[in-house]
Design a protein around this motif. Structure first.
Motif, short mmCIF file in Angstrom:
data_model
loop_
_atom_site.label_atom_id
_atom_site.label_comp_id
_atom_site.label_asym_id
_atom_site.label_seq_id
_atom_site.Cartn_x
_atom_site.Cartn_y
_atom_site.Cartn_z
N ASN A 1 0.66 -1.29 0.34
CA ASN A 1 0.10 -0.35 0.13
C ASN A 1 0.92 1.13 -0.05
O ASN A 1 1.28 1.97 1.17
CB ASN A 1 -0.56 -0.29 1.32
N SER A 2 1.04 1.92 -1.03
CA SER A 2 2.24 3.13 -1.22
C SER A 2 1.94 4.44 -0.47
O SER A 2 2.67 4.96 0.12
CB SER A 2 2.48 2.90 -2.29
N ASP A 3 -0.17 4.26 -0.95
CA ASP A 3 -0.46 5.36 -0.39
C ASP A 3 -0.22 5.98 1.05
O ASP A 3 0.35 6.55 1.54
CB ASP A 3 -1.31 5.40 -0.64
N ASP A 4 0.03 4.68 1.79
CA ASP A 4 -0.64 4.40 3.66
C ASP A 4 0.94 3.85 3.83
O ASP A 4 1.72 4.03 5.25
CB ASP A 4 -1.61 3.46 3.70
N HIS B 1 8.16 -3.73 12.99
CA HIS B 1 6.78 -4.47 13.57
C HIS B 1 6.11 -4.67 13.44
O HIS B 1 5.77 -3.65 12.90
CB HIS B 1 6.74 -3.73 15.70
N GLY B 2 5.80 -6.08 13.73
CA GLY B 2 5.27 -6.44 12.12
C GLY B 2 3.76 -6.49 13.16
O GLY B 2 3.25 -6.80 14.55
N PHE C 1 3.47 -4.57 7.93
CA PHE C 1 3.68 -3.46 8.78
C PHE C 1 4.17 -2.88 8.19
O PHE C 1 4.11 -1.93 6.82
CB PHE C 1 5.52 -4.31 7.79
N ASP C 2 4.07 -2.06 8.92
CA ASP C 2 3.31 -0.41 9.03
C ASP C 2 4.87 0.08 8.86
O ASP C 2 5.71 0.87 9.37
CB ASP C 2 2.72 0.87 9.99
#
Length: 126
Positions: free
Chosen positions: A46-49, A104-105, A116-117
């Motif tokens: 998710n490239s946007d977020d 961290h996942g 993963f953020d």
């Protein structure tokens, strides 16, 4: 007492993490175990977020990539896909030549996936 609702708890040492470095992307033992030691996964970006989702997949899935090798004694997973590394570095404006990043996942049980953020990545000292 109804025991049907109880599920086994699998204990691992350390957190579920993904590490991004110049040499590749690696996943901790906890991440691999939470993903049921899946031999293949799908990578969703998710490239946007600026998030990555790694979900269990079968070998027959056209978008599946190798993940865990059950023939190895060490329970980890590692990718050396330079295109993937470059995509992550560009999206995040990271300098993987100079730094290593750890994320961290969060395991999503219903989706059988690890989220993963990348916005929450930490820079590790070299």
């Amino acid at each position: 007492m109804d025991l049907e609702k109880f599920k086994p708890v699998i204990l691992t040492s350390g957190p579920s993490t993904m590490t991004i470095a110049k040499s590749g992307v690696s996943f901790s033992q906890a991440s691999v175990i939470k993903l049921n030691k899946s031999e293949f996964v799908r990578i969703l970006m998710n490239s946007d977020d600026r998030m990555i989702l790694i979900e269990e997949a079968s070998k027959e899935d056209e978008q599946a990539v190798p993940f865990f090798n059950p023939n190895r004694k060490v329970i980890t997973a590692r990718w050396n896909y330079s295109d993937f590394n470059n995509s992550l570095s560009q999206m995040m404006e990271w300098d993987t030549d100079e730094n290593t990043y750890k994320v961290h996942g969060t395991y999503l049980e219903n989706e059988k996936a690890m989220l993963f953020d990348l916005n929450k990545a930490q820079i590790l000292n070299k």
